[in-house]
Design an enzyme around this catalytic site. Structure first.
Site, mmCIF file in Angstrom:
data_model
loop_
_atom_site.group_PDB
_atom_site.id
_atom_site.type_symbol
_atom_site.label_atom_id
_atom_site.label_comp_id
_atom_site.label_asym_id
_atom_site.label_seq_id
_atom_site.Cartn_x
_atom_site.Cartn_y
_atom_site.Cartn_z
ATOM 1 N N GLY A 58 -11.073 8.744 -5.447
ATOM 2 C CA GLY A 58 -11.591 10.098 -5.301
ATOM 3 C C GLY A 58 -12.577 10.394 -4.195
ATOM 4 N N ASP B 112 -2.909 10.101 2.463
ATOM 5 C CA ASP B 112 -3.542 8.947 3.106
ATOM 6 C C ASP B 112 -2.813 7.733 2.532
ATOM 7 O OD1 ASP B 112 -5.171 7.138 4.331
ATOM 8 O OD2 ASP B 112 -6.921 7.541 3.102
ATOM 9 N N CYS C 66 -4.878 3.816 7.976
ATOM 10 C CA CYS C 66 -5.880 3.020 8.685
ATOM 11 C C CYS C 66 -5.158 1.850 9.359
ATOM 12 C CB CYS C 66 -6.998 2.554 7.756
ATOM 13 S SG CYS C 66 -6.446 1.669 6.284
#
Length: 202
Positions: free
Chosen positions: A17, A82, A135
């Protein structure tokens, strides 16, 4: 993502979160923010954080609630994914990840990323934004995934990144290419990140 109060937003890979809390703050705790994740136990961790933070506009929804998700096709202003990735952009400070990561892991991740792209696109309304992030520094997880997605989904188009954050982009000396924006430790003195913003045209 440029989220604002009153918007409808999905954090489709919400994890515990962190990003969800930031978006809720940007939305002034108004609107509708739905958090979901492939791992229900991580989603439950997030729920605890939302309560502690006094957040009221976040709703956690597990992916197996198929009726709810079907009712919300073409509904949201913005969807963020993501996605799970190699984390190769963080290997300079987490070298153990490089040792344990195997070629088969990448193959599995590429399939999972495409699955998430194809699933999450269903919930964006015409005119809404679709944000893909990793990433990773590898084209296979970044540029190649977006190129394939756009080829298979002509109702989506690439959106310029950072129009409202030109000072940050300029400071990093970063430049968007044909699929998105890639940051690397070598060129930008950051972890390795990739972001692509797409708009659903119809």
């Amino acid at each position: 993502m440029e989220v604002e109060r009153g918007m409808t937003v999905i954090d489709a890979c919400a994890g515990a979160g962190g990003k969800t809390l930031l978006m809720s703050a940007l939305m002034k705790n108004k609107g509708r923010l739905v958090a979901t994740d492939l791992l229900p136990w991580r989603l439950k961790q997030g729920v605890k954080r939302y309560r502690r933070a006094g957040v009221h506009n976040v709703q956690a929804k597990e992916l197996d609630n198929k009726k709810w998700w079907k009712r919300h096709h073409n509904y949201f202003d913005c969807v963020l994914i993501d996605v799970p990735c190699s984390s190769s952009g963080t290997w300079r400070r987490n070298p153990d990840l490089k040792i344990t990561f195997k070629p088969k892991d990448l193959k599995e991740l590429l399939v999972k990323q495409q699955d998430i792209l194809e699933t999450a696109k269903r919930y964006i309304r015409p005119g809404g934004l679709f944000v893909y992030a990793t990433c990773s520094i590898w084209r296979a997880e970044n540029h190649d995934q977006i190129k394939k997605f756009l080829e298979n989904n002509p109702d989506f188009s690439l959106e310029p990144i950072g129009e409202n954050h030109q000072e940050v982009i300029k400071k990093l000396k970063a430049k968007q290419d044909t699929e998105g924006l890639q940051l690397t430790p070598l060129d930008h003195k950051t972890d390795g990140f990739f972001i692509s913003v797409m708009r659903k045209e119809f």
